[in-house]
Design an enzyme around this catalytic site. Structure first.
Site, PDB file in Angstrom:
ATOM      1  CB  CYS A  95      -3.099  -4.894   2.380  1.00 13.56           C
ATOM      2  SG  CYS A  95      -2.298  -4.567   0.814  1.00 13.56           S
ATOM      3  CG  HIS A 123       1.836  15.579   4.802  1.00 12.66           C
ATOM      4  ND1 HIS A 123       2.045  15.909   3.485  1.00 12.66           N
ATOM      5  CD2 HIS A 123       0.933  14.579   4.822  1.00 12.66           C
ATOM      6  CE1 HIS A 123       1.270  15.140   2.732  1.00 12.66           C
ATOM      7  NE2 HIS A 123       0.596  14.317   3.516  1.00 12.66           N
ATOM      8  CB  SER A 147      -1.026   0.034   1.132  1.00 15.88           C
ATOM      9  OG  SER A 147      -1.976   1.048   0.838  1.00 15.88           O
TER      10      SER A 147
END
Length: 128
Positions: free
Chosen positions: A80, A65, A60
């Site tokens: 996953c 940030h 995934s």
């Protein structure tokens, strides 16, 4: 189907999170440490300081940030696969950035999927 770790890291040294080039080895190291499969990555440098980045994983993604002026890093690790991989990557990042406080949420994704359940299109989406 997977686990998603959402975390806000507070009290991080502003110098450590001001430049993408300083975060690159930490994020890439977390991917390797977690034995995750990197497909690609992209990092962005804000001016005068701050950075964002994402690593696309076969499992995934891992994204961040930063707000150096607040000593804040927001982090999203979604895998996953083996949930331990996400936890190992997360621990690696925490060890390198050394936040003074962390607010973490862990989500289990896809828990309601059952093989015998079939998706049914809503009536308004069916084409005659």
């Amino acid at each position: 189907m997977g686990v998603q770790i959402l975390a806000d890291l507070y009290g991080v040294d502003p110098d450590a999170i001001s430049e993408a080039e300083r975060l690159f080895p930490i994020i890439e190291g977390a991917v390797k440490e977690g034995k995750l499969t990197k497909i690609s990555s992209d990092y962005y440098q804000f001016q005068p300081k701050g950075a964002s980045g994402i690593v696309l994983l076969a499992e995934s993604h891992l994204s961040f940030h930063t707000w150096p002026e607040h000593g804040l890093v927001t982090l999203d690790i979604y895998t996953c696969g083996d949930p331990k991989s996400a936890e190992v990557a997360f621990a690696y990042i925490l060890d390198r950035l050394k936040p003074t406080a962390v607010d973490t949420k862990r989500l289990k994704r896809g828990v309601s999927i059952k093989e015998e359940v079939k998706a049914i299109k809503p009536q308004h989406l069916l084409v005659p």
